[in-house]
Motif scaffolding. Structure first.
Motif, short mmCIF file in Angstrom:
data_model
loop_
_atom_site.label_atom_id
_atom_site.label_comp_id
_atom_site.label_asym_id
_atom_site.label_seq_id
_atom_site.Cartn_x
_atom_site.Cartn_y
_atom_site.Cartn_z
N ALA A 102 -0.14 13.60 -1.26
CA ALA A 102 0.57 14.42 -2.03
C ALA A 102 0.42 14.03 -3.49
CB ALA A 102 2.07 14.11 -1.76
N LEU A 103 0.08 12.88 -3.84
CA LEU A 103 -0.40 12.43 -5.01
C LEU A 103 -1.45 12.91 -5.48
CD1 LEU A 103 0.86 8.57 -4.93
CD2 LEU A 103 2.05 10.46 -6.00
N LEU A 104 -2.56 12.77 -4.73
CA LEU A 104 -3.84 13.52 -4.90
C LEU A 104 -3.93 14.98 -5.38
CD1 LEU A 104 -6.10 11.49 -2.53
CD2 LEU A 104 -6.10 10.96 -4.99
N ALA A 105 -2.63 15.62 -4.75
CA ALA A 105 -2.78 17.12 -4.98
C ALA A 105 -1.80 17.45 -6.01
CB ALA A 105 -2.13 17.88 -3.60
N HIS A 106 -1.21 16.27 -6.60
CA HIS A 106 -0.08 16.68 -7.72
C HIS A 106 -0.98 17.04 -8.98
CE1 HIS A 106 3.96 16.19 -9.74
NE2 HIS A 106 3.27 15.58 -10.56
N PRO A 107 -0.38 17.91 -9.75
CA PRO A 107 -1.16 18.30 -11.03
C PRO A 107 -1.09 17.26 -12.17
CG PRO A 107 1.04 19.49 -10.98
CD PRO A 107 0.88 18.80 -9.71
N TRP A 108 -0.30 16.23 -12.18
CA TRP A 108 -0.20 15.23 -13.11
C TRP A 108 -0.28 15.85 -14.62
CZ3 TRP A 108 1.88 11.22 -11.26
CH2 TRP A 108 1.53 10.93 -9.88
N GLN A 109 0.44 16.53 -15.15
CA GLN A 109 0.42 17.35 -16.36
C GLN A 109 0.75 16.06 -17.45
OE1 GLN A 109 -0.34 20.29 -17.16
NE2 GLN A 109 -0.69 20.86 -14.89
N GLY A 110 1.44 15.19 -17.04
CA GLY A 110 1.76 13.90 -18.02
C GLY A 110 0.79 13.08 -17.93
N ASN A 111 -0.56 13.14 -17.14
CA ASN A 111 -1.46 12.24 -17.10
C ASN A 111 -0.88 10.59 -16.53
OD1 ASN A 111 -3.98 13.89 -17.86
ND2 ASN A 111 -2.48 14.49 -19.55
N PHE A 170 5.38 -1.05 2.39
CA PHE A 170 4.44 0.41 1.81
C PHE A 170 5.62 1.42 1.25
CE2 PHE A 170 2.11 -1.48 5.48
CZ PHE A 170 0.66 -1.39 4.80
N ILE A 171 4.74 2.13 0.35
CA ILE A 171 5.46 3.36 -0.24
C ILE A 171 5.68 4.39 0.83
CG2 ILE A 171 5.21 5.13 -1.98
CD1 ILE A 171 5.36 2.38 -3.31
N GLU A 172 6.58 4.55 1.35
CA GLU A 172 6.95 5.68 2.67
C GLU A 172 7.00 7.01 2.07
OE1 GLU A 172 6.66 4.51 5.52
OE2 GLU A 172 6.89 2.26 5.32
N PRO A 173 6.91 8.13 2.85
CA PRO A 173 7.19 9.38 2.71
C PRO A 173 8.33 9.73 1.77
CG PRO A 173 5.98 9.22 4.73
CD PRO A 173 6.47 7.68 4.50
N GLU A 174 9.31 8.94 2.24
CA GLU A 174 10.87 9.40 1.61
C GLU A 174 10.62 9.32 0.06
OE1 GLU A 174 11.30 8.41 5.74
OE2 GLU A 174 10.32 7.47 4.12
N ALA A 175 9.58 8.33 -0.48
CA ALA A 175 9.65 8.22 -1.94
C ALA A 175 9.15 9.89 -2.59
CB ALA A 175 8.56 7.15 -2.20
N LEU A 176 8.80 10.55 -1.86
CA LEU A 176 8.34 11.91 -2.42
C LEU A 176 9.28 12.51 -3.09
CD1 LEU A 176 5.13 13.00 0.20
CD2 LEU A 176 5.03 12.10 -2.16
N GLY A 231 0.85 -1.30 0.00
CA GLY A 231 0.04 0.00 0.14
C GLY A 231 0.75 1.22 0.03
N ILE A 232 0.29 2.40 0.01
CA ILE A 232 0.80 3.82 -0.09
C ILE A 232 0.47 4.48 1.35
CG2 ILE A 232 0.78 6.13 -1.11
CD1 ILE A 232 -0.01 4.52 -3.65
N ARG A 233 1.49 5.03 2.10
CA ARG A 233 1.18 5.70 3.15
C ARG A 233 0.21 7.12 2.96
NH1 ARG A 233 2.04 2.10 7.27
NH2 ARG A 233 4.46 1.57 7.16
N GLY A 234 -0.48 7.50 3.96
CA GLY A 234 -1.56 8.40 3.78
C GLY A 234 -0.72 9.80 3.36
#
Length: 583
Positions: free
Chosen positions: A480-489, A508-514, A472-475
């Motif tokens: 951060a991913l939901l707020a990202h603009p995703w210009q490249g879709n 899990f995908i941890e915050p360090e991945a950001l 899974g992905i940490r909250g």
């Protein structure tokens, strides 16, 4: 070095004769195996593994070996001496005689028997299984003596007939070994030449290979295996690149993937070209050339997309019906918004041979002709076309007429609404009208209501591809991913998730991945559009085509603003579009 030879002797006397002549055949290392037609096929596997250079046999046994072995097979001839001996023997027989055998045996006997005025009837057989029926028929006609090879004579005895075996004398055997020696020396010269060519090809930077219609590699140099990530033990291409099956089928139908058209493997970033090679047998052989750079003269990139379910389906979330109601159709949206995946999912039931994707790079008559030919070769295959707006108005009209007349299953991809492209004079009216009843708009990923589900679906898909088990992905990361603009879709999402999963060390995908988020975004965006100063201008084309490419590049850089582009180029607005669209 001696010539390693195996002699398959259909009768004991031939074995003895061969062994007695070994002292006269010093250049050969001879192994004798006694066996007729019934024993040949089980022997072939062992013969191939024991490193023989040549096989020597006779009659039907030799014919069978020639069909099933890749080694050179030398047939022991039936000499004039052999024929004279047999005919002299049976001439004094006070019994009805008949010869039963394969064509190569019968023909020589019939010629000599007519000269000697010996009247012998004959029956030609082509397979061992035919011998029984021929013998039964001969017996019914009152034949008492049968002349033939070892199998025929053996079966004649079982049917109560006298058999006369056609044997080979010393001169026939020596002639066969003489031919075997000549054949081996010729083959060795060719082998040395082939080794030289293979050595030269192996040192070339380009990836070269030869394959048959089954995808089996006959040859591949080091560069080819490296570019396609093939293991050294790989002997077929279809396991890792199943789309190449369709490519080679189209080549066999007449497609030319050499100058105007190349095949693009999007997952590997590779361009492939192919040509049909002449072959000595019934197989079809193809030459493949792989490169990481698009060929200089290529104006059309073709891709064979297999009808595989994508990791995400718009229809499933948006409640849309799957499949297109009619063709031609259009799917439009931002780059990376999943247009190709949408088409794959929508045409899954009718694209069992995959989807042909044609990406137009340049506007030329050769490109248009190549497109039409590939669409025809595919028959009922769905064709996906990108870059149709680059074609001239005349070419767009021709394409529209071709698609409608031939009822081709065609889907066009555009970055913008086709109506907008028509207003900007990039789409001809005839092409626009052909698909107005079937236009589908895809939202940008950031505008969808199912962004979170897309992120989780992409994680599952990336897990499978990398063999990882990220749970899974940490909250904090998800926020951060939901707020990202995703210009490249979706293209950007996939790139980012690949970096996240690769770097993850726990479940899990941890915050360090950001810290990798911007890197993934940069990589994705660089893949969707040319880097500054690298607009992929092709200077190896006619001046008028270079001029059109410059105009398009300036238009894109000015956000498709015609007035700004015309001002920058030092021409008025009407001249700009006349230059771009002139036939």
């Amino acid at each position: 070095m001696k010539i390693k030879t195996i002699v398959i002797a259909p009768y004991p006397g031939l074995s003895e004769l061969t062994l007695s002549l070994q002292h006269e055949l010093q250049e050969f290392e001879i192994v004798v195996e006694q066996g007729d037609l019934s024993r040949v096929l089980p022997l072939i596997g062992r013969i191939h593994t024991e490193g023989y250079d040549v096989i020597v046999s006779r009659g039907g046994t030799a014919k069978l070996l020639q069909k099933h072995s890749y080694l050179p097979v030398v047939e022991i001839p039936v000499s004039g001496f052999d024929i004279l001996r047999i005919l002299t023997l049976v001439k004094g027989y006070n019994a009805k005689c008949e010869m039963i055998g394969f064509p190569n045996i019968i023909e020589g006997f019939m010629s000599v028997s007519s000269l000697m005025e010996v009247d012998i009837s004959y029956t030609v057989i082509h397979q061992e299984q035919e011998a029984g029926a021929a013998l039964a028929d001969a017996k019914a006609r009152g034949v008492q003596v049968v002349i033939g090879d070892s199998i025929t004579v053996k079966m004649a005895a079982e049917n109560g007939l006298q058999g006369v075996l056609i044997t080979s004398g010393k001169e026939s055997l020596m002639e066969a070994f003489s031919r075997a020696g000549q054949l081996y020396k010729s083959a060795e010269k060719l082998k040395l030449k082939n080794e030289m060519y293979e050595s030269m090809l192996s040192k070339l930077k380009g990836g070269y290979a030869a394959t048959d219609q089954g995808g089996k590699l006959e040859f591949a140099n080091t560069s080819f295996k490296h570019l396609l990530n093939l293991p050294e033990t790989a002997d077929t291409l279809y396991t890792m690149y199943p789309g190449l099956r369709e490519m080679l089928r189209d080549v066999s139908r007449g497609a030319d993937f050499d100058r105007t058209t190349s095949v693009y493997e999007p997952d590997q970033g590779l361009y492939l070209r192919a040509q049909l090679l002449p072959a000595a047998d019934e197989r079809q052989l193809y030459m493949l050339l792989a490169s990481e750079e698009e060929p200089e003269h290529s104006g059309l990139a073709a891709s064979y997309l297999l009808a595989d379910a994508p990791f995400f389906s718009y229809q499933e979330e948006a409640g849309q019906e799957t499949g297109f109601q009619s063709y031609p159709a259009v799917v439009y949206g931002e780059k990376g918004s999943g247009r190709k995946r949408y088409v794959i999912n929508a045409t899954l039931s009718e694209s069992r041979d995959g989807i042909l994707c044609l990406h137009i790079r340049r506007s030329t008559e050769e490109v248009l002709k190549a497109m039409m030919e590939l669409m025809l070769y595919g028959g009922g295959r769905v064709t996906l076309i990108e870059g149709a707006e680059l074609l001239s108005a005349k070419q767009q009209r021709e394409l529209a007429e071709f698609i409608v007349k031939r009822k081709m299953k065609t889907v066009f991809l555009f970055d913008k609404d086709p109506e907008v492209l028509a207003e900007e004079e990039q789409l001809a009216g005839k092409l626009l009208r052909s698909f107005q009843n079937q236009c589908i708009s895809l939202p940008a990923l950031r505008e969808t209501a199912w962004l979170e589900r897309s992120i989780r679906a992409c994680l599952i898909w990336t897990n499978e591809r990398q063999g990882k088990q990220i749970a899974g992905i940490r909250g904090e990361v998800m926020e951060a991913l939901l707020a990202h603009p995703w210009q490249g879709n979706f293209t950007e999402l996939r790139t980012v998730m690949e970096l996240f999963v690769t770097a993850a060390e726990g479940p899990f995908i941890e915050p360090e991945a950001l810290t990798l988020l911007e890197e993934g975004s940069r990589r994705a965006r660089s893949g969707l559009s040319p880097a500054p100063g690298k607009e992929e201008l092709n200077l190896r084309q006619p001046l008028e085509d270079i001029e059109r490419d410059i105009i398009r590049t300036v238009l894109e850089q000015e956000g498709m603003n015609q007035s700004l582009a015309a001002k920058r180029l030092g021409i008025n607005r009407s001249t700009l579009w006349r230059k771009l669209k002139e036939d």
